[in-house]
Design a protein around this motif. Structure first.
Motif, PDB file in Angstrom:
ATOM      1  N   GLY A  24       0.779  -1.222   0.000  1.00  0.00           N
ATOM      2  CA  GLY A  24       0.000   0.000   0.000  1.00  0.00           C
ATOM      3  C   GLY A  24       0.811   1.272   0.000  1.00  0.00           C
ATOM      4  O   GLY A  24       2.035   1.261   0.072  1.00  0.00           O
ATOM      5  N   MET A  25       0.082   2.347  -0.081  1.00  0.00           N
ATOM      6  CA  MET A  25       0.601   3.708  -0.068  1.00  0.00           C
ATOM      7  C   MET A  25       0.082   4.395   1.192  1.00  0.00           C
ATOM      8  O   MET A  25      -0.943   3.988   1.748  1.00  0.00           O
ATOM      9  CB  MET A  25       0.084   4.484  -1.280  1.00  0.00           C
ATOM     10  N   PRO A  26       0.740   5.460   1.631  1.00  0.00           N
ATOM     11  CA  PRO A  26       0.224   6.189   2.793  1.00  0.00           C
ATOM     12  C   PRO A  26      -0.955   7.078   2.404  1.00  0.00           C
ATOM     13  O   PRO A  26      -1.041   7.537   1.267  1.00  0.00           O
ATOM     14  CB  PRO A  26       1.422   7.041   3.217  1.00  0.00           C
ATOM     15  N   PRO A  27      -1.856   7.308   3.357  1.00  0.00           N
ATOM     16  CA  PRO A  27      -2.937   8.270   3.093  1.00  0.00           C
ATOM     17  C   PRO A  27      -2.392   9.694   3.146  1.00  0.00           C
ATOM     18  O   PRO A  27      -1.312   9.934   3.688  1.00  0.00           O
ATOM     19  CB  PRO A  27      -3.924   8.010   4.234  1.00  0.00           C
ATOM     20  N   ASP A  28      -3.119  10.630   2.605  1.00  0.00           N
ATOM     21  CA  ASP A  28      -2.718  12.030   2.585  1.00  0.00           C
ATOM     22  C   ASP A  28      -3.200  12.720   3.858  1.00  0.00           C
ATOM     23  O   ASP A  28      -4.064  13.593   3.820  1.00  0.00           O
ATOM     24  CB  ASP A  28      -3.292  12.728   1.345  1.00  0.00           C
ATOM     25  N   PRO A  37      -4.655  -1.664   9.654  1.00  0.00           N
ATOM     26  CA  PRO A  37      -5.903  -1.747   8.877  1.00  0.00           C
ATOM     27  C   PRO A  37      -5.662  -1.576   7.377  1.00  0.00           C
ATOM     28  O   PRO A  37      -4.736  -0.882   6.960  1.00  0.00           O
ATOM     29  CB  PRO A  37      -6.720  -0.575   9.412  1.00  0.00           C
ATOM     30  N   PRO A  38      -6.516  -2.193   6.574  1.00  0.00           N
ATOM     31  CA  PRO A  38      -6.524  -1.855   5.150  1.00  0.00           C
ATOM     32  C   PRO A  38      -7.250  -0.525   4.983  1.00  0.00           C
ATOM     33  O   PRO A  38      -8.048  -0.139   5.830  1.00  0.00           O
ATOM     34  CB  PRO A  38      -7.330  -2.996   4.531  1.00  0.00           C
ATOM     35  N   ARG A  39      -6.961   0.169   3.906  1.00  0.00           N
ATOM     36  CA  ARG A  39      -7.633   1.442   3.642  1.00  0.00           C
ATOM     37  C   ARG A  39      -7.678   1.695   2.147  1.00  0.00           C
ATOM     38  O   ARG A  39      -7.177   0.894   1.369  1.00  0.00           O
ATOM     39  CB  ARG A  39      -6.967   2.590   4.404  1.00  0.00           C
ATOM     40  N   PHE A  40      -8.254   2.801   1.745  1.00  0.00           N
ATOM     41  CA  PHE A  40      -8.478   3.107   0.328  1.00  0.00           C
ATOM     42  C   PHE A  40      -7.195   3.074  -0.500  1.00  0.00           C
ATOM     43  O   PHE A  40      -7.243   2.850  -1.703  1.00  0.00           O
ATOM     44  CB  PHE A  40      -9.151   4.480   0.182  1.00  0.00           C
ATOM     45  N   CYS A  41      -6.035   3.277   0.118  1.00  0.00           N
ATOM     46  CA  CYS A  41      -4.767   3.313  -0.617  1.00  0.00           C
ATOM     47  C   CYS A  41      -3.962   2.035  -0.417  1.00  0.00           C
ATOM     48  O   CYS A  41      -2.766   1.996  -0.671  1.00  0.00           O
ATOM     49  CB  CYS A  41      -3.969   4.547  -0.223  1.00  0.00           C
ATOM     50  N   GLY A  42      -4.622   0.983   0.040  1.00  0.00           N
ATOM     51  CA  GLY A  42      -3.957  -0.305   0.236  1.00  0.00           C
ATOM     52  C   GLY A  42      -3.653  -0.540   1.701  1.00  0.00           C
ATOM     53  O   GLY A  42      -4.445  -0.219   2.568  1.00  0.00           O
ATOM     54  N   GLY A  43      -2.492  -1.097   1.973  1.00  0.00           N
ATOM     55  CA  GLY A  43      -2.113  -1.407   3.342  1.00  0.00           C
ATOM     56  C   GLY A  43      -2.253  -2.889   3.599  1.00  0.00           C
ATOM     57  O   GLY A  43      -1.926  -3.724   2.755  1.00  0.00           O
ATOM     58  N   ASN A  44      -2.788  -3.226   4.749  1.00  0.00           N
ATOM     59  CA  ASN A  44      -2.910  -4.626   5.164  1.00  0.00           C
ATOM     60  C   ASN A  44      -4.126  -5.269   4.488  1.00  0.00           C
ATOM     61  O   ASN A  44      -5.114  -5.604   5.124  1.00  0.00           O
ATOM     62  CB  ASN A  44      -3.019  -4.701   6.686  1.00  0.00           C
ATOM     63  N   LYS A  55      -1.450  -7.903 -10.940  1.00  0.00           N
ATOM     64  CA  LYS A  55      -1.176  -6.472 -11.058  1.00  0.00           C
ATOM     65  C   LYS A  55      -2.126  -5.770 -10.104  1.00  0.00           C
ATOM     66  O   LYS A  55      -3.342  -5.859 -10.258  1.00  0.00           O
ATOM     67  CB  LYS A  55      -1.412  -5.987 -12.480  1.00  0.00           C
ATOM     68  N   LEU A  56      -1.559  -5.099  -9.117  1.00  0.00           N
ATOM     69  CA  LEU A  56      -2.350  -4.363  -8.135  1.00  0.00           C
ATOM     70  C   LEU A  56      -2.282  -2.885  -8.473  1.00  0.00           C
ATOM     71  O   LEU A  56      -1.195  -2.322  -8.644  1.00  0.00           O
ATOM     72  CB  LEU A  56      -1.819  -4.607  -6.724  1.00  0.00           C
ATOM     73  N   TYR A  57      -3.440  -2.260  -8.598  1.00  0.00           N
ATOM     74  CA  TYR A  57      -3.542  -0.834  -8.886  1.00  0.00           C
ATOM     75  C   TYR A  57      -3.955  -0.125  -7.603  1.00  0.00           C
ATOM     76  O   TYR A  57      -4.984  -0.458  -7.010  1.00  0.00           O
ATOM     77  CB  TYR A  57      -4.577  -0.587  -9.981  1.00  0.00           C
ATOM     78  N   LEU A  58      -3.148   0.850  -7.181  1.00  0.00           N
ATOM     79  CA  LEU A  58      -3.393   1.563  -5.929  1.00  0.00           C
ATOM     80  C   LEU A  58      -3.569   3.053  -6.176  1.00  0.00           C
ATOM     81  O   LEU A  58      -2.818   3.647  -6.962  1.00  0.00           O
ATOM     82  CB  LEU A  58      -2.203   1.380  -4.976  1.00  0.00           C
ATOM     83  N   PRO A  59      -4.529   3.684  -5.479  1.00  0.00           N
ATOM     84  CA  PRO A  59      -4.600   5.144  -5.528  1.00  0.00           C
ATOM     85  C   PRO A  59      -3.346   5.735  -4.876  1.00  0.00           C
ATOM     86  O   PRO A  59      -2.849   5.199  -3.876  1.00  0.00           O
ATOM     87  CB  PRO A  59      -5.827   5.479  -4.684  1.00  0.00           C
ATOM     88  N   LEU A 106     -10.835   4.853  -6.418  1.00  0.00           N
ATOM     89  CA  LEU A 106     -11.274   5.169  -5.068  1.00  0.00           C
ATOM     90  C   LEU A 106     -10.750   4.145  -4.068  1.00  0.00           C
ATOM     91  O   LEU A 106     -10.670   4.423  -2.880  1.00  0.00           O
ATOM     92  CB  LEU A 106     -12.802   5.219  -5.010  1.00  0.00           C
ATOM     93  N   ASN A 107     -10.449   2.936  -4.531  1.00  0.00           N
ATOM     94  CA  ASN A 107      -9.923   1.835  -3.726  1.00  0.00           C
ATOM     95  C   ASN A 107      -9.006   1.019  -4.635  1.00  0.00           C
ATOM     96  O   ASN A 107      -9.062   1.145  -5.855  1.00  0.00           O
ATOM     97  CB  ASN A 107     -11.058   0.922  -3.231  1.00  0.00           C
TER      98      ASN A 107
END
Length: 183
Positions: A24-28, A37-44, A55-59, A106-107
């Motif tokens: 994942g990426m960090p949130p802004d 936790p998982p979140r809109f930008c990936g994570g767990n 292929k995983l696409y992340l915001p 968005l996710n």
């Protein structure tokens, strides 16, 4: 590629299917962010379908991206029902990172060897399900030129909803559209 354990004198074995739990990426948002936790930008995310060839696409919500990968799992069932996967170290994780402009996500979404996956994450399992399904209907529109009514009509027959996880406070649901199911 076999996991073996003994419980009460009985031996159990399972075939292993490794994947990375955290991508994942960090949130802004300013501050320190837990990888729990998982979140809109990936994570767990803890999605066992994210295997080799996916292929995983992340915001991306911050300049620079700051991609994080970790939490190797040798095997886990859908839902990760007790916070226990078969955790394992990963000595080599071979990935390619590409920046794709012009995608409004968005996710996370993924194109896996088995099919397309869209995700929903929320404290409420029903809301996580609505998010995953909403993202899948959008994706079906992009892939097949369908409007929402057409996508949900077809999706009812071919899209599978799976619980990704229930253990991290934030629930995860993924919608799966198998490759080649719509001809």
């Amino acid at each position: 590629m076999m996991g073996v354990c003994e419980i009460n004198g009985n031996s159990f074995s399972v075939s292993l299917r490794p994947f990375m739990g955290v991508i994942g990426m960090p949130p802004d948002e300013i501050g320190i962010h837990s990888t729990w936790p998982p979140r809109f930008c990936g994570g767990n995310i803890d999605c066992k379908e994210l295997v080799r060839g996916s292929k995983l696409y992340l915001p991306i919500s911050v300049d620079g991206g700051y991609l994080a990968i970790g939490d190797g799992h040798a095997l886990q069932g859908d839902g990760e029902i007790s916070c226990q996967a078969i955790e394992c170290p990963m000595e080599i994780v071979d990935i390619s990172v590409n920046l794709i402009k012009g995608i409004d996500l968005l996710n996370p979404r993924a194109n896996t060897p088995a099919g397309w996956i869209t995700f929903g994450f929320h404290e409420d399992l029903n809301e996580a399900t609505v998010q995953a399904l909403d993202r899948m209907l959008t994706l079906m529109g992009e892939l097949y030129g369908l409007n929402r009514v057409e996508a949900i009509a077809l999706g009812s027959s071919v899209v599978d909803l799976r619980i990704t996880q229930i253990v991290n406070g934030v629930k995860g649901v993924h919608a799966c559209l198998p490759h080649g199911i719509l001809k």
